[in-house]
Write an enzyme that holds these catalytic residues in place. Structure first.
Site, short mmCIF file in Angstrom:
data_model
loop_
_atom_site.label_atom_id
_atom_site.label_comp_id
_atom_site.label_asym_id
_atom_site.label_seq_id
_atom_site.Cartn_x
_atom_site.Cartn_y
_atom_site.Cartn_z
N GLU A 178 0.82 -1.36 -0.02
CA GLU A 178 -0.13 -0.08 0.02
C GLU A 178 0.87 1.50 0.03
OE1 GLU A 178 -1.87 0.15 4.07
OE2 GLU A 178 -2.08 -1.96 3.44
N LYS A 226 2.45 4.61 1.21
CA LYS A 226 2.48 5.03 2.62
C LYS A 226 2.11 6.68 2.55
CE LYS A 226 5.55 5.29 6.66
NZ LYS A 226 5.37 6.65 7.05
N ASP A 269 1.44 10.19 3.97
CA ASP A 269 2.14 11.30 4.76
C ASP A 269 1.15 12.01 5.51
OD1 ASP A 269 4.65 12.24 5.87
OD2 ASP A 269 5.03 13.36 4.23
N TYR A 274 -6.26 1.23 7.94
CA TYR A 274 -5.11 0.13 7.35
C TYR A 274 -5.12 -0.81 8.49
CZ TYR A 274 -1.76 3.50 9.25
OH TYR A 274 -1.35 4.53 9.97
N LYS A 332 10.99 3.50 1.71
CA LYS A 332 10.79 4.94 1.66
C LYS A 332 11.37 5.51 0.18
CE LYS A 332 9.63 7.13 4.89
NZ LYS A 332 10.20 7.57 6.17
N CYS A 373 20.16 45.86 -14.25
CA CYS A 373 20.31 44.55 -14.77
C CYS A 373 21.87 44.10 -14.53
CB CYS A 373 20.05 44.61 -16.54
SG CYS A 373 20.19 42.99 -17.04
N CYS A 396 23.18 43.34 -18.47
CA CYS A 396 23.42 44.38 -19.49
C CYS A 396 23.40 45.90 -18.63
CB CYS A 396 22.38 44.62 -20.60
SG CYS A 396 20.74 45.06 -19.94
N CYS A 411 14.37 43.77 -16.52
CA CYS A 411 15.20 44.51 -17.21
C CYS A 411 14.62 45.43 -18.33
CB CYS A 411 16.50 43.77 -17.44
SG CYS A 411 17.26 44.44 -18.94
N CYS A 449 19.76 43.72 -24.03
CA CYS A 449 20.33 43.07 -22.93
C CYS A 449 20.67 41.53 -23.62
CB CYS A 449 19.33 42.73 -22.24
SG CYS A 449 19.75 41.51 -20.66
N1 5U1 Z 1 -0.50 2.36 4.75
C1 5U1 Z 1 0.08 2.25 5.82
N2 5U1 Z 1 0.74 2.97 6.65
N3 5U1 Z 1 0.84 2.63 7.78
C2 5U1 Z 1 1.57 2.96 8.87
N4 5U1 Z 1 -0.06 1.06 6.55
C3 5U1 Z 1 0.51 1.30 7.79
N5 5U1 Z 1 0.47 0.26 8.85
C4 5U1 Z 1 1.22 0.89 9.86
C5 5U1 Z 1 1.76 2.30 9.98
C6 5U1 Z 1 2.30 2.97 11.30
O1 5U1 Z 1 1.29 0.20 10.92
C7 5U1 Z 1 0.97 -1.25 11.00
C8 5U1 Z 1 2.12 -1.80 11.64
C9 5U1 Z 1 -0.34 -1.33 11.69
#
Ligand code: 5U1
Length: 670
Positions: free
Chosen positions: A113, A115, A117, A225, A314, A408, A411, A426, A432
């Protein structure tokens, strides 16, 4: 204290300070990779000197201390973090460890999946009813953010169906989509409020508001998740099936999750997602692989901070730290002065970067970037590297604010910055050298006159040697002049002359584009050519007439008129024609009406089958206009999953709202 003691104490203090800025203030001052480096430095020192490890060391806890202001909630099942892999080899080693522990030779099935942010959260449901939500905090204790989580529209307050466990704790990531983040920061800029450094901080800052009304106004989304505590009921036996169950229960999951057998398939997934990354509507910083079978997960267990059955792979960091050696001003084709930071080379976003744009003076002032500063540099996808912010704590003494030069740098002509415009220019025009070079490069480019072989370096040499003063001089170049240039010879000179000669036969649209009139791009040049049919008519057009042309507003119309009025430009065009540059007149074609001509569409939310760009391109191909904001004139709003504020605006203005299935049927019909 010994030197080692001092070093460890200093690292701990620094890391604690960064933890506080990151977790409590949501305002980090260094990018994640820099934090990771400091963390690893401390870990290494502590490994070499285990007698110096203390329970309070930042290495001894999973996350940061929870912030104050919220009730604290203890996680019955700890919220752990993931181990990281940065290189393919580390993933291969992880897969090997999994095999070794399971004493199995067979390929392991992983759920892969993206990850996200964002911010990890846990939500508790009892009898299917939302009870409360908490942040991860330090992994053991988080903050009660129930009131804020409730404001996220996609969080169900009641689970769907009947087959969910009576007690179900679900875990996932709250995030802010890129579009919402951009809107939020644009609003902050307009109202002179503080901007968020990135979507992650924006999500965290929004969730940790004591006033849930503020959270409600922020475009937050969630993907689930994992489960935490589960009682009185069953869940499926694999992670992938669990996610399908989540969807049935009304819990959103990321649409880009796939199963992969074996480590090679995992790597394929990684590279596939890396390619899609820039197009995804949300920020990700890698992918996560999880052993799919819960039985196997159970056998593998955990080590201190992380499960043995999962790993985060990552992407190379998109933000890094560097130092500004100098700030210089580049002069573009239209004379615009762009400040550029010359940096100590730094590896970021997969390449080594030593220059980063600072955009314009307003931006320099806002970020207050100075020579000598330590800065955060960002390079995402193919985007030009930019300076995100200054690490003020590292600013040396006696730095000075950057000033726009009054002359400038190329020039020495006066630099002019009209009131209210962000860009300074300029005033030297084609006197120029920089503007001359850029205008000739533009003229010769593939999409303009397409002079094959007349590249940037060659143009620079020819201008420096005063062999080219303006674009018409290209057609007066001789074999001898070219053959004598650096890295050229008789053969390449002959080739270039042939290319120059064949470029003389062109189209009106290309010619107009090649002239480099300010803000006249390819599409506008095409429209102008089609509308006027020949150059004389275009040259005589006034602003009122020009504004009848598609794409042309008052600014472009004024630019076109000003360009053709200048004696110098008239002379250059006459010279080009004298040298034999020619094109057929365009007979304005009565256009076959396209089926969606005259209709305008706005897209919002995530579409499942098409990307937004694909939907946009297909609608435009049928003659529709696709706009980014809803007005009373909008014909339809197409809403995907989790639509943004455009949805409410459409409702308010009584604009018809349609779903993706309707759009697909419409596209198919034509
Ligand atoms: N997609 C995803 N991100 N993430 C972060 N899965 C997922 N699982 C995580 C974490 C911290 O921890 C699992 C160990 C449940």
């Amino acid at each position: 204290m010994t030197t080692i003691n001092k070093k460890i104490a200093a690292l701990r203090a620094e890391l604690e300070d960064h933890n506080y800025r990151y977790y409590v203030l949501d305002a980090p001052t260094i990018p994640d990779p820099e934090y990771d480096r400091l963390f690893r430095q401390l870990q290494e020192l502590e490994q070499q000197h285990p007698e110096l490890v203390t329970p309070a060391s930042p290495t001894q806890r999973i996350g940061a201390r929870p912030a104050t202001g919220f009730k604290q909630i203890r996680h019955e099942v700890p919220m752990l973090s993931l181990a990281n892999a940065f290189a393919d080899e580390e993933l291969i080693a992880f897969d090997k460890r999994v095999h070794d522990r399971l004493h199995s030779g067979a390929q392991v099935e992983y759920a892969c999946e993206p990850k996200l942010d964002g911010l990890a959260v846990t939500l508790l449901y009892e009898q299917g009813k939302f009870v409360r939500a908490a942040t991860r905090g330090d992994g053991t204790t988080g903050e009660d953010i129930s009131a804020n989580i409730r404001t996220i529209n996609s969080v169900p307050l009641q689970l769907r169906g009947k087959d969910f466990p009576a007690l179900l704790e679900v875990r996932g990531e709250v995030f802010m989509p890129k579009a919402g983040f951009a809107e939020l920061n644009a609003y902050a800029r307009k109202h002179q409020e503080k901007e968020f450094a990135n979507p992650r901080n924006a999500a965290a800052g929004s969730l940790r508001q004591l006033d849930p009304k503020i959270t409600a106004s922020r475009p937050l989304e969630i993907f689930f998740y994992a489960v935490g505590k589960v009682a009185d009921g069953d869940i499926p036996t694999t992670h992938y099936q669990l996610l399908q169950k989540f969807r049935q229960w009304g819990l959103r999951t990321c649409p880009h999750i796939q199963l992969a057998k074996g480590v090679d398939a995992c790597l394929q997934f990684y590279h596939h997602i890396a390619e899609q990354r820039a197009e995804l509507p949300y920020e990700i910083d890698g992918v996560v692989y999880k052993v799919n079978d819960f039985n196997l997960q159970h056998k593998l267990g955990f080590v201190s901070r992380a499960p043995r059955w999962a790993i985060a792979h990552k992407f190379p960091a998109q933000e890094e730290i560097s130092k500004v050696d100098a700030i210089e001003f580049q002069v573009g084709r239209t004379g615009a002065l762009t400040p550029v930071a010359r940096l100590e080379p730094v590896f970021v976003g997969g390449v080594t970067v030593s220059n980063a744009t600072l955009h314009n003076m307003d931006e320099i002032e806002r970020k207050d970037v100075r020579v000598g500063d330590t800065v955060i540099v960002r390079r995402a996808g193919d985007v030009i590297p930019e300076v995100v912010s200054v690490v003020l704590a590292k600013r040396p003494k006696h730095t000075r604010k950057v000033k726009m030069p009054s002359k400038c740098p190329v020039c020495d002509s006066d630099v002019i910055k009209p009131e209210g415009e962000a860009v300074a220019r300029c005033s030297g025009g084609l006197y120029c050298m920089a503007q001359r070079k850029e205008s000739i490069k533009h003229f010769a480019a593939r999409k303009a006159m397409d002079v094959d072989g007349l590249g940037d370096k060659l143009v620079e040499q020819l201008v420096d040697l005063e062999l080219l003063h303006n674009v018409s001089d290209i057609y007066a170049l001789t074999h001898e002049q070219i053959a004598n240039l650096e890295r050229m010879g008789a053969k390449s000179a002959a080739n270039l002359l042939t290319a120059i000669d064949s470029s003389k036969s062109t189209s009106l649209a290309r010619f107009i584009f090649a002239l480099g009139i300010r803000e006249v791009g390819e599409a506008t040049a095409n429209n102008l050519a089609e509308h006027y049919g020949n150059l004389d008519k275009l040259m005589q057009a006034d602003e009122g007439s020009l504004q009848q042309v598609g794409d042309v507003g008052p600014v472009v119309a004024a630019n076109v008129v000003a360009f053709f009025q200048q004696a110098h430009n008239q002379e250059v065009m006459a010279a080009l024609i004298k040298h034999g540059v020619h094109w057929p007149d365009v007979t304005p074609q009565p256009k076959a009406a396209l089926p969606l001509q005259g209709q305008s569409f706005v897209l919002t939310g995530t579409l499942e089958t098409l990307t937004r760009d694909q939907a946009k391109a297909q609608l435009q191909a049928l003659g529709a206009k696709v706009s980014s904001s809803v007005s009373a004139k909008t014909s339809y709003v197409i809403a995907g999953a989790d639509p943004g504020s455009k949805y409410q605006k459409a409702e308010k203005l009584n604009v018809p709202i349609k779903d993706e299935a309707w759009l697909l049927a419409l596209l198919k019909q034509h």
